[in-house]
Design an enzyme around this catalytic site. Structure first.
Site, PDB file in Angstrom:
ATOM      1  N   TRP A  40      51.778  36.617  -9.287  1.00 45.23           N
ATOM      2  CA  TRP A  40      52.272  36.973 -10.468  1.00 45.23           C
ATOM      3  C   TRP A  40      51.772  38.515 -10.106  1.00 45.23           C
ATOM      4  O   TRP A  40      50.767  39.625  -9.270  1.00 45.23           O
ATOM      5  CB  TRP A  40      50.890  36.497 -11.432  1.00 45.23           C
ATOM      6  CG  TRP A  40      50.290  37.419 -13.078  1.00 45.23           C
ATOM      7  CD1 TRP A  40      49.423  38.680 -13.203  1.00 45.23           C
ATOM      8  CD2 TRP A  40      50.801  37.129 -13.934  1.00 45.23           C
ATOM      9  NE1 TRP A  40      49.404  39.303 -14.076  1.00 45.23           N
ATOM     10  CE2 TRP A  40      49.915  38.563 -14.473  1.00 45.23           C
ATOM     11  CE3 TRP A  40      51.779  36.586 -14.226  1.00 45.23           C
ATOM     12  CZ2 TRP A  40      50.420  38.450 -16.529  1.00 45.23           C
ATOM     13  CZ3 TRP A  40      51.996  36.722 -15.544  1.00 45.23           C
ATOM     14  CH2 TRP A  40      51.815  37.536 -16.343  1.00 45.23           C
ATOM     15  N   ASN A  79      50.619  42.027 -13.192  1.00 40.81           N
ATOM     16  CA  ASN A  79      51.031  43.009 -14.540  1.00 40.81           C
ATOM     17  C   ASN A  79      51.204  44.520 -13.358  1.00 40.81           C
ATOM     18  O   ASN A  79      51.527  45.366 -13.059  1.00 40.81           O
ATOM     19  CB  ASN A  79      50.127  42.180 -15.393  1.00 40.81           C
ATOM     20  CG  ASN A  79      48.389  42.560 -15.029  1.00 40.81           C
ATOM     21  OD1 ASN A  79      48.685  42.050 -14.363  1.00 40.81           O
ATOM     22  ND2 ASN A  79      47.513  43.237 -16.050  1.00 40.81           N
ATOM     23  N   ASP A  80      49.346  44.882 -14.330  1.00 41.95           N
ATOM     24  CA  ASP A  80      49.754  46.730 -14.565  1.00 41.95           C
ATOM     25  C   ASP A  80      49.617  47.427 -13.240  1.00 41.95           C
ATOM     26  O   ASP A  80      48.672  46.387 -12.237  1.00 41.95           O
ATOM     27  CB  ASP A  80      47.342  46.838 -14.751  1.00 41.95           C
ATOM     28  CG  ASP A  80      47.703  46.397 -16.376  1.00 41.95           C
ATOM     29  OD1 ASP A  80      48.998  45.635 -16.773  1.00 41.95           O
ATOM     30  OD2 ASP A  80      46.369  46.849 -16.922  1.00 41.95           O
ATOM     31  N   PHE A 103      40.398  44.689 -11.797  1.00 36.29           N
ATOM     32  CA  PHE A 103      40.878  44.884 -12.685  1.00 36.29           C
ATOM     33  C   PHE A 103      41.368  46.825 -12.858  1.00 36.29           C
ATOM     34  O   PHE A 103      40.954  47.034 -11.393  1.00 36.29           O
ATOM     35  CB  PHE A 103      40.522  45.095 -14.683  1.00 36.29           C
ATOM     36  CG  PHE A 103      40.129  43.418 -15.116  1.00 36.29           C
ATOM     37  CD1 PHE A 103      41.098  42.850 -14.963  1.00 36.29           C
ATOM     38  CD2 PHE A 103      39.710  44.238 -16.525  1.00 36.29           C
ATOM     39  CE1 PHE A 103      40.576  41.573 -15.185  1.00 36.29           C
ATOM     40  CE2 PHE A 103      39.759  42.646 -17.354  1.00 36.29           C
ATOM     41  CZ  PHE A 103      39.900  41.974 -16.075  1.00 36.29           C
ATOM     42  N   ASP A 130      39.588  50.365 -17.109  1.00 35.47           N
ATOM     43  CA  ASP A 130      40.568  51.096 -16.916  1.00 35.47           C
ATOM     44  C   ASP A 130      40.952  52.487 -16.465  1.00 35.47           C
ATOM     45  O   ASP A 130      41.659  53.292 -17.762  1.00 35.47           O
ATOM     46  CB  ASP A 130      42.094  50.790 -17.587  1.00 35.47           C
ATOM     47  CG  ASP A 130      42.235  49.412 -17.789  1.00 35.47           C
ATOM     48  OD1 ASP A 130      41.849  48.318 -17.330  1.00 35.47           O
ATOM     49  OD2 ASP A 130      42.674  48.718 -18.503  1.00 35.47           O
ATOM     50  N   TRP A 145      52.908  41.149 -23.025  1.00 36.43           N
ATOM     51  CA  TRP A 145      51.776  39.911 -23.351  1.00 36.43           C
ATOM     52  C   TRP A 145      52.095  38.491 -24.160  1.00 36.43           C
ATOM     53  O   TRP A 145      51.956  37.799 -23.562  1.00 36.43           O
ATOM     54  CB  TRP A 145      50.460  40.287 -23.686  1.00 36.43           C
ATOM     55  CG  TRP A 145      49.683  41.374 -22.143  1.00 36.43           C
ATOM     56  CD1 TRP A 145      49.756  43.090 -21.725  1.00 36.43           C
ATOM     57  CD2 TRP A 145      49.573  40.626 -21.010  1.00 36.43           C
ATOM     58  NE1 TRP A 145      49.073  42.813 -21.030  1.00 36.43           N
ATOM     59  CE2 TRP A 145      48.951  41.730 -20.071  1.00 36.43           C
ATOM     60  CE3 TRP A 145      49.584  39.407 -20.685  1.00 36.43           C
ATOM     61  CZ2 TRP A 145      48.527  41.343 -19.418  1.00 36.43           C
ATOM     62  CZ3 TRP A 145      49.247  39.072 -19.102  1.00 36.43           C
ATOM     63  CH2 TRP A 145      48.423  40.478 -18.676  1.00 36.43           C
TER      64      TRP A 145
END
Length: 622
Positions: free
Chosen positions: A141, A143-144, A200, A266, A404
């Site tokens: 996986w 994502n960002d 994260f 973040d 999302w």
């Protein structure tokens, strides 16, 4: 006395049960202690333990047990009823034996029959929808994008990564590098989940003046550690080998929320020359907070911005803060705050907005009213866009290409998650407002492997074109569209099954539209089990059928463009369409899942004739 006898009997029965539940397979011994714990003993371990995955299973707990308090259990959806694919679990090199503990997986699950040792893991593509030229992880996986930085001729793309399945979880910083922003080399994950939590999003800077004390030009990463136990806290790590490996700061965390805020994540760090300090902008629920530091370790609160600004309701995430010249004038620069929000997208789910204004080292003052929303991309699948640091003379952003609402259940298995093409950002003025354009980087032209010049033609009703005979779903269309007095002028990308994506200018409504309601697969997925980390709301799903979330049209106002002629640059890949109009004044990014490549184009107009000029088709590939 009687109680003691009963307890002794129960203990003997349990011991017998444990012995009875042992099984052995090719150097692996499974010791099942009920359905709550299985101890896996491995003699002469290979490089990997290959774990069979079933995405609908509840997450089990898999830990390499070395006896070190720093050992961390990973959340893995081990196969219970059927095996969908495998992921590698790395074992200690050169060891004579290894112990892996696995919790919360039934003793009768099919995974125990399928777990195996291997010295290699095949990452050859097996997925129909893997893009031809967009960056994806080899497996697992993504994502960002985060921590992106340019140093010594290399672009580093770090990203939110789960190496143990193709759904969200076990956040690491994955890592790829490139010399040209287009061709990417996959490296080992750079920062792994640890006892402080998931790793994260965050940012990386080049410490040119050795402010942190790890050497001139060391790479310093600031990121969020996230867990139910510790909350969301900001941590630091440094690299002295050009970003291949990072050492975590021994006194982490370097910043915690002063008010106990749940959503605090973040960090994006930048050097602010007037103050000769580092600044950090970090998302704090529904606002952004600024902090400053001289050494990247000790941070002081400066100010906050954002409450009540932009689309409502929202959750601020993944910020960036950059300065750009207006209309190319180096003497007229403005600051731009990029804010990724979820929810809040004009079309549902996650999206990217921005605010233009001034910054004096203390406060950011936005030049528009709070209710004004400016979108960086007008599609459904553009999120977590942030810029590459240490890139002199230009600002280049890279987005995650998903939403999302359905990211965990797209019809893909070997990997999930792709990056949109890198976009160069610039500021322009229109009708008294300052806007930001996002145009595909010039480096993308290296993708052009074959060119077909169609030239100019008039569309009276419709005009058809075949694309390339050996079309594998990867091409670019570049053209100028002159609507004239036509009410609608557009094109359809379609295949022999009648699946199509429509892109058109609706002159009466003043909109550029992309319609994917008939684009191919448009309803997929199942209701997902929540992940272990309940604080991370953005990756939850709440629908059992994604047709209404996916099968729709997206639109952008043509008023952002210059006038009567529209320059369109359209990039099509196996599972995406990206549109850039008038140099990125409009950018629109959408996923598609046609069951065979679009091999034809139909141009059409409504009302009156329209013109297309300078049409070029480019076959794209790496």
């Amino acid at each position: 006395m009687k109680k003691n006898i009963i307890n002794l009997g129960m203990g003997m029965a349990l011991a017998c049960s444990m012995i009875a539940c042992q099984s052995q397979k090719n150097g692996i011994t499974f010791e099942h202690q009920g359905d709550t714990l299985t101890v896996v003993h491995i003699t002469n371990p290979s490089k990997y333990l290959l774990l069979p995955i079933q995405e609908s299973s509840v997450e089990g707990k898999v830990k390499l047990d070395t006896g070190n308090p720093a050992d961390v259990a990973m959340d893995v959806r081990l196969a219970v009823d059927s095996v969908e694919y495998f992921v590698p679990f790395e074992l200690p090199a050169g060891a004579k034996e290894a112990t892996v503990t696995i919790g919360k997986v039934p003793s009768k699950a099919v995974c125990w029959e399928n777990i195996q040792l291997a010295d290699t893991f095949d990452t050859s593509n097996t997925d129909y929808y893997r893009p031809v030229y967009h960056h994806t992880p080899l497996y697992g996986w993504m994502n960002d994008p985060n921590g992106m930085v340019y140093k010594d001729g290399e672009y580093h793309l770090y990203f939110q990564y789960n190496p143990y399945g193709s759904k969200w979880g076990n956040m690491h910083w994955g890592h790829s590098v490139s010399k040209d922003l287009i061709h990417w080399e996959h490296l080992k994950p750079a920062i792994a989940r640890d006892t402080l939590g998931h790793i994260f999003s965050g940012s990386t800077v080049v410490d040119k003046n050795n402010t942190a004390g790890y050497g001139k030009d060391a790479l310093i990463a600031l990121y969020t550690s996230a867990s139910d136990e510790h909350g969301q806290i900001q941590c630091m790590a440094y690299s002295t080998d050009n970003g291949r490996t990072y050492t975590k700061y021994e006194k982490n965390p370097v910043l915690t929320p002063f008010d106990g805020l749940k959503d605090f994540r973040d960090p994006k760090v930048f050097w602010y020359e007037p103050a000769q300090k580092w600044y950090m902008i970090v998302s704090a629920d529904k606002e952004m907070r600024f902090y400053s530091s001289s050494n990247l370790k000790d941070w002081e609160y400066v100010s906050a911005f954002g409450k009540g600004y932009g689309i409502q309701p929202n959750q601020f995430e993944c910020p960036d803060f950059i300065q750009l010249p207006v209309n190319g004038d180096p003497d007229n620069k403005k600051w731009v705050m990029i804010v990724n929000i979820n929810p809040g997208c004009l079309f549902g789910g996650s999206a990217t907005e921005y605010f233009v204004g001034d910054f004096d080292g203390k406060e950011f003052k936005c030049e528009t009213k709070p209710e004004v929303t400016k979108w960086l991309d007008w599609g459904k699948d553009h999120y977590a866009a942030v810029c590459i640091s240490n890139l002199e003379g230009r600002e280049v952003a890279v987005p995650w290409m998903s939403n999302w609402q359905y990211a965990n259940v797209t019809p893909i298995r070997q990997y999930r998650g792709a990056n949109g093409l890198p976009r160069e950002l610039s500021l322009y003025t229109k009708d008294g407002q300052t806007y930001m354009a996002a145009n595909v980087v010039k480096e993308a032209q290296v993708l052009r492997k074959e060119t077909r010049n169609v030239g100019n033609f008039e569309i009276k009703n419709e005009y058809g074109i075949d694309i390339f005979p050996a079309n594998d779903g990867a091409y670019e269309l570049e053209m100028d569209v002159i609507p004239g007095s036509a009410q609608v002028v557009g094109l359809e990308l379609y295949n022999s099954k009648g699946e199509k994506s429509k892109i058109y200018l609706d002159m009466k409504a003043g909109k550029l539209v992309m319609d994917r309601t008939e684009s191919g697969l448009i309803a997929f997925g199942e209701k997902s089990e929540p992940h272990a980390l309940e604080t991370h709301d953005r990756r939850k799903t709440n629908s059992i059928n994604y047709k209404n979330d996916f099968a729709l049209g997206t639109w952008a106002p043509l008023s952002l463009c210059e006038g009567k002629k529209f320059h369109l640059d359209i990039f099509v890949d196996k599972c995406s369409v990206e549109i850039f109009a008038d140099g990125g004044r409009i950018a629109m990014t959408n996923l598609i899942f046609p069951t065979e490549p679009y091999n034809s184009i139909r141009f059409y107009s409504e009302g009156n004739a329209a013109k297309v000029e300078n049409l070029n088709l480019y076959k794209l590939g790496l």
